[in-house]
Motif scaffolding. Sequence first.
Motif, mmCIF file in Angstrom:
data_model
loop_
_atom_site.group_PDB
_atom_site.id
_atom_site.type_symbol
_atom_site.label_atom_id
_atom_site.label_comp_id
_atom_site.label_asym_id
_atom_site.label_seq_id
_atom_site.Cartn_x
_atom_site.Cartn_y
_atom_site.Cartn_z
ATOM 1 N N ASN A 97 0.809 -1.221 0.000
ATOM 2 C CA ASN A 97 0.000 0.000 0.000
ATOM 3 C C ASN A 97 0.842 1.271 0.000
ATOM 4 N N PHE A 98 2.062 1.170 0.545
ATOM 5 C CA PHE A 98 2.935 2.353 0.516
ATOM 6 C C PHE A 98 3.223 2.719 -0.937
ATOM 7 N N ALA A 99 3.534 1.683 -1.729
ATOM 8 C CA ALA A 99 3.872 1.931 -3.131
ATOM 9 C C ALA A 99 2.689 2.559 -3.862
ATOM 10 N N LYS A 100 1.491 2.018 -3.648
ATOM 11 C CA LYS A 100 0.302 2.549 -4.334
ATOM 12 C C LYS A 100 0.041 4.002 -3.957
ATOM 13 N N ALA A 101 0.353 4.343 -2.703
ATOM 14 C CA ALA A 101 0.088 5.704 -2.235
ATOM 15 C C ALA A 101 1.248 6.642 -2.544
ATOM 16 N N GLY A 102 2.373 6.062 -2.979
ATOM 17 C CA GLY A 102 3.531 6.898 -3.300
ATOM 18 C C GLY A 102 4.396 7.212 -2.086
#
Lengths: 623, 339
Positions: free
Chosen positions: A123-128
């Motif tokens: 989810n960190f990656a998806k949120a940037g």
Amino acid sequence: MPDEAVIDQHTTPERIDDVVIRFAGDSGDGMQLAGTQFTASSALFGNDLATLPNFPAEIRAPQGTIGGVSSFQVHIADWDILTPGDSPDCLVAMNPAALKANVHDLVKGGLLIVNTDAFEERNFAKAGYDTNPLEDGSLDAYQVIGAPMEELTKEAVKDSGVKGRATLRSKNFFALGLMSWIYTRPLDPVYEWVTKKFGEGSAVANANISALKAGYNYGITVEALHHTYEIAPAALPPGEYTNVVGNVATAWGLIAASEKAKLPLFLGSYPITPASTILEELARHRNFGVKTFQAEDEIAGIGSALGAAFAGRLAVTSTSGPGLALKSETLSLALAMELPLIVIDIQRGGPSTGLPTKVEQSDLLFAMYGRHGESPLPIVSTSAPSDAFDAAFEAARIAVKYMTPVILLTDGYIATSSEPWNLPDIDALPDISRPFASIENGDSFLPYLRDEETLSRPWAIPGQPGLEHRLGGLEKDSLTGNVSYDPDNHETMTKVRQRKIAGIANDIPDVEVHGGGTGLLVLGWGSTYGAIRTAVNRVRAAGREVAHAHLRHLNPFPKNLGDVLSRYETVLVPEINTGQLTRLIHAEFLIPTVGYNRVQGLPMKARDVEGKIHELLDEGAST
Amino acid sequence: MTDTARYERSDFQTDQEVRWCPGCGDYTILASVQTYLASLDIDREKHVFVSGIGCSSRFPYYMNTYGMHTVHGRAPAIATGVATANPDLTVWVITGDGDGLSIGGNHLIHALRRNVNLNIILFNNQIYGLTKGQYSPTSEVGKTTKTSPMGTIDRPFNPVSLALGAEASFVARSLDMDRDHTIAMLKAMHENEGAGLLEIYQNCNVFNDKAFADLTDKGTRDQNRIWMEPGKPITFGKDNEYGVQLDSAGARVVEVADVGLHNIHVHNPAATNPAAAFALSRISHGPYGPTPLGIFRDVEAQSYGRALEQQIAAAQQTRGPGDLEKLVRSRGTWMVPSA
């Protein structure tokens, strides 16, 4: 995180005047529902409140991304508030994307509640996010409270009958429970709603109630929360209140107008965001004799309404900007036929599809001029959800009395947000009926023989013997209504159509001025009301003189508007557009104004208007 | 008509000068409609004529009833509002091939599929008349007009097929010059409760003269007019020597002598399934060669306006008549006492 002491769950909560809370999550996380229920409990508790739902146009944008974040902001207070607040004091973030999209609005030192289960690499990656924001120190300015909401919800609902991934759906109720504890909200209204919505004893009802209780108990139990708050009931003017959403109030205003006009209500409409809920609300009330017709397109929406008006009904069509464009041709016909018709435009960000779920005030000039030919019509606007009932009623009054289509301008913010509404005395609402046409025996019916005062023509409806007549889009003789190509007649008819609308100025209240002085007047219309009034009151409380005037009628303007504007050295016009009222004021009165224009798809903020007022006052002081 | 008729045809005429071109088929249709309405025991004030834009759409000005001359293509939508607001009215829609099938095609099909209580008369002259001679959505492929100097490449609509596809409860076709048949079709459409479409082949003697010559010229008409009558085998020709046979491949014209009368299709417009009617509508793709005339479909179905009234009655029965005081309190209230 503070860990000074084990909390005494019976500690007296801290009394605060107001709080702004934002629930944010994925668009599938149920944040609108959690926010709405939190609001409902607060309303029944007697707080004043104002809400701001904010959601993407996509029904399910990619999960976990910034684009898929949906939020619901509510401002609750023990005093008379007018806006949903500029910045939240408390943010609930159900995942990293919701955090990233909203945390910059949170006041420094504010309370940040996060669902820690969603804070994982994927989810960190998806949120940037490159690193875990809960661990990298970037949130040090806030009081962060983490709760593994998914794990705890799963555990709480395991005996409810809900299985598998569906168990996670109740996590919004966990969040709601936790927030209810922090802000000492009663849970009973939520129990009642859940039971009514999902059925007593149903698996879904059980799961939601279990999750709600688990969230509440989590607040009591964990050591992280050392503080709760309460907001006393608001000292609003005495009366009976309900919490009302703008579009619902608009629909109810139409039902009231139908009763007081003694005309059955007909709504012809095509679904469009954010107007659809008017059609949905009216469709629920067939027992009022309301006929709703879901048309094949926007043109048929207004077409069917125009047909219903000819048949003697209180006819309405509801839409948003793109739909108003499609209705334009038929609107001109309604104007030429001089039949009563209410056209509701819930303005949203444009042009084209634009920002379908966001607010803008950018259809004012379109409402004013967006028709072929010389085609004036009255424009009425709504300033808040609690004003929508009256505005709809007023639009109907003018339509029927003057035999004209009327445009009612509201917007996406008013449409979806809610606030307490002091219920009107229904019996005291004025009678707005008009008699249908009649003729003496032997006389022939003249469909365009006008009333001397209002210049409205008589309304004869199919089924009335002896009054058979034809209406059409071709220019009509000024008495008989027969087709006329006579040059003088066309000029007469063009001018009388203008005079009829202009004359409505004699039949509407003067614009009122709040505050005094002769230096600065803030002039607004529509949903900027709350932000402007709040800003003006704050500036006045700080000891500086400034006044506020807000327009309900945009065409014609109130008769005293020119005099009012000319009394002030400076007129500030805040609008959620690039200066549309400003242009009308210039054209009508040749009075210079200062614009304050924001077009971000967001409601006007009190803080911003306040800043602009101070800036103008400072300039005035230095010259 | 009976001797006790309440009205004369003149009761339905207005004082407005009829301004169609001399020789236009619209005059005959106007006379047929006025004659039919005068034969009825229905109050004149209960008739409403709604039209769009085009030559035929001037029609309401010539009818001494309630009427609306509206926006191009939108008559079915506006008439839907009239008929739904008050189902006790008799609502007529006057439209043409351009008005009803081009700019207003969407409204037409939706009025038909909803079964709104409308009587729609589609004047099909296969040309734009009011704008002086451009091709229309029913013009035949290859037609040379001002906007198709090399011939049209548009494929035309078959209005009857279209209406059947939308499952209108009544669909028929007639010829402008045959007043008796037109009146019979008007009557049948009017007696059907829901949405009806009557296509009338209407000659535009200025811009598209003799478009229907196959069906009107003495030399050709007998072998080309297929009169369909309910309950009877569909035969035609001077001596009924031709007939229509129907099977899984569709409908086709045969010689009765070749197949035997027992193999000729017996017409049943009341069939719920519109498949046979659709097959019949495909015998011709325009008024060329043998062309079916009469009622294609005539089924009973509740109209939209009545269904909506039923919902209102049901809602009032179960929930009581609307109470505004209760409505504004329906989402919970709280009291703020006087200080």
